[in-house]
Design a protein around this motif. Structure first.
Motif, mmCIF file in Angstrom:
data_model
loop_
_atom_site.group_PDB
_atom_site.id
_atom_site.type_symbol
_atom_site.label_atom_id
_atom_site.label_comp_id
_atom_site.label_asym_id
_atom_site.label_seq_id
_atom_site.Cartn_x
_atom_site.Cartn_y
_atom_site.Cartn_z
ATOM 1 N N GLN A 25 0.830 -1.207 0.000
ATOM 2 C CA GLN A 25 0.000 0.000 0.000
ATOM 3 C C GLN A 25 0.863 1.256 0.000
ATOM 4 O O GLN A 25 0.547 2.248 -0.661
ATOM 5 N N GLN A 26 1.946 1.204 0.716
ATOM 6 C CA GLN A 26 2.832 2.370 0.752
ATOM 7 C C GLN A 26 3.534 2.563 -0.590
ATOM 8 O O GLN A 26 3.704 3.687 -1.058
ATOM 9 N N ALA A 27 3.957 1.449 -1.221
ATOM 10 C CA ALA A 27 4.603 1.547 -2.535
ATOM 11 C C ALA A 27 3.637 2.050 -3.589
ATOM 12 O O ALA A 27 4.056 2.656 -4.582
ATOM 13 N N ALA A 28 2.313 1.774 -3.406
ATOM 14 C CA ALA A 28 1.322 2.264 -4.365
ATOM 15 C C ALA A 28 1.234 3.777 -4.335
ATOM 16 O O ALA A 28 0.848 4.411 -5.326
ATOM 17 N N LEU A 29 1.572 4.369 -3.214
ATOM 18 C CA LEU A 29 1.504 5.825 -3.094
ATOM 19 C C LEU A 29 2.780 6.491 -3.620
ATOM 20 O O LEU A 29 2.721 7.518 -4.277
ATOM 21 N N GLN A 30 3.948 5.918 -3.291
ATOM 22 C CA GLN A 30 5.214 6.514 -3.702
ATOM 23 C C GLN A 30 6.314 5.468 -3.596
ATOM 24 O O GLN A 30 6.169 4.478 -2.868
ATOM 25 N N PRO A 31 7.423 5.660 -4.324
ATOM 26 C CA PRO A 31 8.542 4.735 -4.188
ATOM 27 C C PRO A 31 9.036 4.698 -2.740
ATOM 28 O O PRO A 31 9.116 5.731 -2.070
ATOM 29 N N THR A 32 9.321 3.509 -2.274
ATOM 30 C CA THR A 32 9.668 3.362 -0.862
ATOM 31 C C THR A 32 10.791 2.369 -0.689
ATOM 32 O O THR A 32 11.049 1.524 -1.560
ATOM 33 N N TRP A 33 11.499 2.488 0.476
ATOM 34 C CA TRP A 33 12.617 1.597 0.818
ATOM 35 C C TRP A 33 12.370 1.025 2.211
ATOM 36 O O TRP A 33 11.823 1.703 3.098
ATOM 37 N N PHE A 34 12.780 -0.219 2.403
ATOM 38 C CA PHE A 34 12.644 -0.878 3.690
ATOM 39 C C PHE A 34 13.902 -1.669 3.993
ATOM 40 O O PHE A 34 14.525 -2.247 3.082
ATOM 41 N N SER A 35 14.269 -1.687 5.293
ATOM 42 C CA SER A 35 15.354 -2.547 5.782
ATOM 43 C C SER A 35 14.717 -3.658 6.596
ATOM 44 O O SER A 35 13.909 -3.386 7.499
ATOM 45 N N GLU A 36 15.054 -4.897 6.284
ATOM 46 C CA GLU A 36 14.407 -6.041 6.905
ATOM 47 C C GLU A 36 15.438 -7.138 7.116
ATOM 48 O O GLU A 36 16.394 -7.279 6.339
ATOM 49 N N THR A 37 15.243 -7.894 8.175
ATOM 50 C CA THR A 37 16.085 -9.054 8.427
ATOM 51 C C THR A 37 15.286 -10.306 8.091
ATOM 52 O O THR A 37 14.203 -10.545 8.665
ATOM 53 N N HIS A 38 15.798 -11.098 7.172
ATOM 54 C CA HIS A 38 15.107 -12.307 6.733
ATOM 55 C C HIS A 38 16.060 -13.493 6.848
ATOM 56 O O HIS A 38 17.144 -13.489 6.251
ATOM 57 N N ARG A 39 15.649 -14.453 7.690
ATOM 58 C CA ARG A 39 16.464 -15.644 7.918
ATOM 59 C C ARG A 39 17.868 -15.286 8.419
ATOM 60 O O ARG A 39 18.871 -15.841 7.992
ATOM 61 N N GLY A 40 17.873 -14.299 9.329
ATOM 62 C CA GLY A 40 19.125 -13.905 9.950
ATOM 63 C C GLY A 40 20.018 -13.029 9.103
ATOM 64 O O GLY A 40 21.132 -12.704 9.515
ATOM 65 N N THR A 41 19.575 -12.619 7.935
ATOM 66 C CA THR A 41 20.395 -11.795 7.040
ATOM 67 C C THR A 41 19.705 -10.451 6.824
ATOM 68 O O THR A 41 18.513 -10.410 6.476
ATOM 69 N N PRO A 42 20.404 -9.332 7.026
ATOM 70 C CA PRO A 42 19.790 -8.021 6.783
ATOM 71 C C PRO A 42 19.645 -7.770 5.285
ATOM 72 O O PRO A 42 20.583 -8.006 4.509
ATOM 73 N N TRP A 43 18.473 -7.259 4.898
ATOM 74 C CA TRP A 43 18.171 -6.947 3.504
ATOM 75 C C TRP A 43 17.797 -5.489 3.399
ATOM 76 O O TRP A 43 17.341 -4.853 4.337
ATOM 77 N N ARG A 44 17.907 -5.012 2.144
ATOM 78 C CA ARG A 44 17.404 -3.675 1.807
ATOM 79 C C ARG A 44 16.519 -3.849 0.578
ATOM 80 O O ARG A 44 16.958 -4.368 -0.455
ATOM 81 N N LEU A 45 15.245 -3.416 0.710
ATOM 82 C CA LEU A 45 14.258 -3.586 -0.357
ATOM 83 C C LEU A 45 13.773 -2.235 -0.844
ATOM 84 O O LEU A 45 13.643 -1.287 -0.051
ATOM 85 N N HIS A 46 13.491 -2.193 -2.170
ATOM 86 C CA HIS A 46 12.913 -0.999 -2.787
ATOM 87 C C HIS A 46 11.713 -1.428 -3.625
ATOM 88 O O HIS A 46 11.801 -2.374 -4.407
ATOM 89 N N GLY A 47 10.604 -0.741 -3.387
ATOM 90 C CA GLY A 47 9.395 -1.056 -4.140
ATOM 91 C C GLY A 47 8.783 0.180 -4.754
ATOM 92 O O GLY A 47 8.838 1.272 -4.162
ATOM 93 N N ARG A 48 8.207 0.019 -5.948
ATOM 94 C CA ARG A 48 7.512 1.105 -6.612
ATOM 95 C C ARG A 48 6.428 0.498 -7.504
ATOM 96 O O ARG A 48 6.531 -0.642 -7.951
#
Length: 467
Positions: free
Chosen positions: A111-134
């Motif tokens: 829903q947030q990406a539908a409004l504007q390009p966004t970035w998130f930092s997340e830890t998945h399976r013990g590994t830090p990730w950086r995601l970008h959605g638009r």
């Protein structure tokens, strides 16, 4: 006694090191976070560029979006740190159309990406990730449903870039500190040059050189230089006074010694016992006067050059004055005079002083009054309490002295213009030294009855100090 407490250079260096270290810590912390922000911006720009490249590759076939990931998108995300790269293309219902991202994108992120390009930092399976959605509005032949493109990678590249940028900042900082240290040493050497110049000038002086300083100093050293000049001035005056005193003392001792020698020579040339007896009597009288003169000289030297401090005690000035006056009134030398006390304060009046010195002071004042006034003169001692001081005074009804002579009575060997007495002229000089020793003041003035009045003003102890 001089005690060395470290070095001025060392103190300056320590303070500068502490200051530079504190600022350096702050700068390094700021450099680290700046490096981290720079790495974030760089890699976030890569994610955005990759997402836009993937968006351009979205095609519609039979009403369905088809994605063929161009190699350019993967090249954008590829780094030498072998990061794991992930992407996903979602349809309007949030279903994955294409991608290798094996984690579910939360609905609120979509829903947030539908409004504007966004970035998130997340830890998945013990590994830090950086995601970008638009979200991309792609117009197909049969539908205009939007699609969302998500790209991401692990954080190792960001961390490596942060460390590289931070290492560069630390290197620059270390170089700056080394350069600043060298400049600091040079600045300290230049700043302390006037002190070394002054020290060298003082070391080159002879021990008896008391001339004022002739040097240039900065404003911060002006007070020290003026203090040294003042010290040299006092030392010069003290040396001159000592030379004058030595010359006067030699002259004063030479006269009675010459008389002793002349008397003894005449007696040795005579064969009459009466002549010998008279010579012995003269020698005895002259030896007594010489002994008294030598005693006064020793007392004056003791007072002017005493080094011990802290021997002063709390004294009742009224009792001390009364006891000294009674003691002198009973002596043979005072039988031809009338020594008395004026009305004294009824309560004790305390001052801080040395009893032996104050008795010496009163004794010299009384002795002077006895020697420089004719028989039958009245000598009066008294004490008066003022607001902050206690006054001792002694006055006589003798001939007195002129105002011109009165101003120099405290000088050694000054007899008030009188040569018809046996006095040595050291009495008031001793009194003046004792007065200075007790932080008091002496005033010599004409008495109401025509004689001389000497006033001594001592600081009184407060009630708290008296207790």
């Amino acid at each position: 006694m001089i005690q060395v407490e470290g070095s001025l250079k060392a103190r300056l260096a320590v303070w500068l090191v502490v200051t530079v270290s504190a600022l350096g810590v702050l700068l390094l912390v700021e450099a680290y976070f700046s490096s981290q922000r720079a790495a974030e911006r760089a890699y976030d720009s890569q994610l955005e560029a990759a997402a836009l490249t993937i968006a351009e590759a979205v095609q519609w076939e039979a009403g369905q979006p088809v994605v063929e990931i161009p190699s350019a998108a993967l090249q954008i995300l590829a780094t030498r740190h072998q990061e794991r790269v992930f992407y996903a293309v979602l349809d309007a219902d949030g279903q994955t159309i294409s991608g290798n991202l094996n984690m579910a994108i939360p609905r609120e992120w979509q829903q947030q990406a539908a409004l504007q390009p966004t970035w998130f930092s997340e830890t998945h399976r013990g590994t830090p990730w950086r995601l970008h959605g638009r979200e991309l509005d792609s117009a197909g032949w049969e539908t205009q449903d939007p699609v969302q493109i998500w790209v991401g990678h692990t954080m190792s590249g960001r961390d490596a870039l942060t460390e590289a940028l931070f290492e560069q900042a630390v290197t620059r900082f270390v170089i700056m500190v080394l350069v600043a240290g060298i400049l600091m040493l040079l600045a300290m050497r230049v700043a302390l040059a006037p002190m070394r110049r002054l020290r060298h000038q003082l070391r080159q002086r002879d021990a008896d050189d008391m001339r004022p300083l002739d040097t240039r100093v900065p404003e911060e050293m002006r007070e020290m230089a003026e203090t040294l000049d003042s010290l040299f001035t006092r030392q010069r005056e003290s040396r001159d006074a000592l030379l004058r005193f030595t010359a006067d003392a030699s002259h004063q001792l030479k006269t009675p010694l010459a008389g002793l020698q002349a008397t003894s020579e005449l007696a040795l040339q005579s064969e009459h016992p009466e002549t010998w007896r008279q010579a012995l009597a003269d020698v005895h009288d002259s030896a007594g006067r010489t002994s008294r003169l030598a005693g006064q000289l020793l007392s004056l030297a003791r007072l002017r050059h005493a080094e011990e401090e802290g021997t002063a005690t709390r004294l009742d000035a009224v009792s001390l004055l009364r006891e000294t006056a009674f003691d002198w009134a009973q002596r043979d030398a005072a039988q031809g005079h009338d020594i008395g006390l004026a009305a004294l304060p009824e309560s004790p009046q305390y001052i801080c002083g040395e009893a032996w010195a104050l008795r010496e002071l009163l004794g010299n004042l009384i002795d002077n009054a006895l020697r420089y006034t004719p028989p039958g003169s009245v000598i009066t001692l008294g004490a008066v309490r003022h607001a902050q001081t206690l006054e001792w005074y002694i006055e006589d009804d003798g001939p007195g002295v002129s105002a011109e002579v009165m101003a120099r009575l405290h000088r050694p060997f000054e007899r008030g213009g009188r040569q018809d007495t046996e006095g040595s002229g050291l009495g008031l000089a001793i009194v003046d030294s004792i007065v200075r020793r007790h932080a008091a003041r002496m005033q010599v003035e004409s008495a109401e009855k025509g004689g001389l009045r000497v006033r001594l003003l001592f600081p009184c102890l407060t009630r708290h100090e008296e207790g």
